[in-house]
Design an enzyme around this catalytic site. Structure first.
Site, PDB file in Angstrom:
ATOM      1  CB  SER A  65      39.567  48.129  32.517  1.00  0.00           C
ATOM      2  OG  SER A  65      38.292  48.671  32.323  1.00  0.00           O
ATOM      3  NE  ARG A 499      31.160  47.623  48.094  1.00  0.00           N
ATOM      4  CZ  ARG A 499      32.151  47.721  47.207  1.00  0.00           C
ATOM      5  NH1 ARG A 499      32.512  48.907  46.736  1.00  0.00           N
ATOM      6  NH2 ARG A 499      32.778  46.656  46.787  1.00  0.00           N
ATOM      7  CB  SER A 501      38.455  49.479  49.395  1.00  0.00           C
ATOM      8  OG  SER A 501      39.307  49.112  48.336  1.00  0.00           O
TER       9      SER A 501
END
Length: 545
Positions: A65, A499, A501
């Site tokens: 990607s 949050r 990783s």
């Protein structure tokens, strides 16, 4: 020779690197391309088992990607073109990390647990992006498929969404379309032309779009579909791979992170530009104003534009279908407020990761889901598609309702429902702007983003952070959420969440507030709370200014 003997002998040509352990995450496996040969071979094996388990064709996409060109990776695609089931991710990790002498046992364990019949035919579709390493790594996948007696079809160079599309077409026996790149190009371009036939006063200038192809596969495949679009779109392609490296200071991720136009694109003030990412499953739009200030239209803005369009068509058609927009905690608060309070659509929040958004979106007749990074699409229930089709063909329906239903039908066909798709999303956005006679400035002005800041803090062990409420509230360590709540109260129109990783020992922090100064201050204050309560390592976080 038993199939296991074949696998064992063939695996010697794809030895595991000593000490290398990689997890299969939301993006599959990703690493330096030199580390991946054994993983590719083993994912060929897993794809065969998954095909036998589901009695369907499975996809394997070799891509990393938006990662640098020297990296590569692999993702497995399930029968309806969705990402591989979470329940199989553990098997992928287990197989990839098994030592050479334990490989057959690891295979047998999966076969036993899933009661897989090895005599069943297995079919695997394979694709790769433009990375040079993709050639050898694809061959390793094919070796794995062959070693277990599976059959593979190599699509060669394709975008990730095109392979997802082909897998779904194959498993729906052509009901979703023809399982080929040419089939994809024909279906999407025909639907786009039908949709833009409803744009009555669109000038050539308004049709013009500058596209940053990230020097990757998206550029190659945009060139192919462009010749099918006739005069319905005027595209100027930049970063087509002829001069610079893949994702080098270009692409959707670069633009989103750095909040500036990519290198290599020439765009006049007020003109539309957009960027694909390296495998063309993300898109963001942008423009510069007369003062040369850069303005980004990210996944939140894209979801909002699409939702406005679909809601108007639903109203005109009179169809009683449920519709929702699914976001993550990273969605800008202004977008959530606009969708919920002004547009009056249902807004749901899911955990970060496309598979979680897709899962939630599928609970509605029409589910629009986008991450702020520009990865997203729209999904329609079978019932919704059937009702749209029936109304479009109903001779007794009034003209307005029938026209709206036909536009909905064209929208369904231009959208790649399997996964976020930069080319498909671009065509839908261009059609909507043309039909509505809307400029990119008018689109951008629908709501004003709240200033925000994202930072991260290194910790000894990211697992000390546990969250709930779609990652918007911290359950542990004790006292952290109370500290965040107290800090948020000091700022106007503020919110913040933390949050862990998924890949490294860092805690990601998001903060937004009425002003950039306030958002930056809140992000820093929360980072200090994380550092002190969640086992921060290294120096204490410094203020951003």
């Amino acid at each position: 020779m038993s199939p296991f003997e074949d696998v064992y002998e063939e695996s010697k040509f794809h030895p595991k690197l000593e000490g290398l352990l990689l997890p299969y995450g939301t993006a599959g496996f990703r690493s330096n391309a030199n580390h991946l040969d054994h993983i590719m071979f083993r994912m060929g094996l897993l794809a065969v088992l998954r095909s036998q388990n589901t009695k369907a064709t499975i996809g394997v996409m070799v891509t990393a990607s938006h990662n640098p060109e020297e990296d590569n990776g692999v993702k497995i695609i399930d029968p309806m073109g969705e990402m591989m089931s979470t329940s199989w991710e553990g098997y992928a990790t287990q197989l990839a990390n098994a030592e050479q002498e334990d490989l057959i046992d690891a295979l047998k364990e999966i076969i036993e647990k899933e009661a897989i019949d090895l005599s069943l035919e297995a079919k695997v579709f394979l694709g790769k992006d433009t990375r040079k390493s993709g050639v050898k790594l694809s061959e390793a996948v094919i070796s794995g498929v062959s070693a277990l007696g599976g059959h593979s079809k190599d699509f060669g160079l394709v975008t990730t969404p095109q392979l997802h599309y082909a897998v779904r077409c194959q498993n729906t026996k052509g009901k979703y379309g023809e399982p080929s790149v040419e089939g994809y190009n024909k279906k999407l371009s025909a639907a786009f032309i039908q949709l833009t036939n409803n744009a009555f006063n669109c000038t050539d200038d308004q049709k013009h779009l500058s596209v940053d192809g990230a020097n990757g596969i998206g550029a190659l495949k945009l060139r192919e579909i462009e010749c099918h679009l006739k005069k319905s779109a005027h595209i100027t392609l930049f970063n087509d791979g002829s001069k610079r490296k893949l994702n080098d200071q270009c692409g959707a991720d670069f633009v989103k992170v750095h909040q500036k136009a990519p290198i290599g694109i020439e765009i006049n003030p007020g003109e539309r530009g957009c960027s694909f990412d390296g495998d063309a499953d993300r898109i963001v739009y942008y423009y510069t104003d007369s003062q040369r200030r850069f303005h980004l239209l990210d996944g939140d803005k894209i979801a909002t534009l699409i939702s406005i369009f679909l809601k108007e068509l639903l109203t005109q058609s009179g169809l009683n279908l449920t519709m929702a927009v699914v976001q993550t905690a990273y969605a800008n608060g202004s977008s959530t407020d606009y969708l919920r309070d002004t547009l009056k659509v249902t807004v749901q929040c899911s955990k970060t990761g496309v598979k979680y958004l897709q899962e939630m979106a599928q609970k509605f007749d029409i589910g629009v889901y986008f991450e702020a990074n520009g990865h997203g699409t729209v999904v329609f229930s079978k019932s919704a598609e059937d009702q749209i089709h029936q109304l479009a063909e109903d001779p007794s329906a009034n003209d307005e309702a029938k026209r709206a239903a036909r536009m909905l039908q064209s929208s369904v066909n231009v959208i790649n429902q399997t996964i976020g798709d930069a080319i498909s999303d671009m065509l839908l956005i261009e059609a909507i702007l043309a039909i509505k006679g809307m400029t990119i400035q008018q689109w951008h002005a629908i709501y004003t983003d709240l200033p925000n800041r994202q930072i991260k803090v290194k910790v000894a062990d990211r697992r000390v952070i546990d969250t709930t409420d779609a990652e918007r509230r911290a359950v542990s360590p004790a006292g952290l959420q109370e500290a965040i709540d107290s800090l948020v109260k000091r700022h106007k129109k503020a919110r913040s969440f933390v949050r862990p990783s998924g890949t490294e020992d860092v805690v990601r922090i998001y903060a937004e507030a009425e002003t950039q100064e306030s958002a930056d201050a809140l992000a820093h204050e929360v980072s200090l709370a994380v550092y002190r309560l969640a086992g921060g390592v290294g120096d204490e976080p410094k203020p951003l200014h």
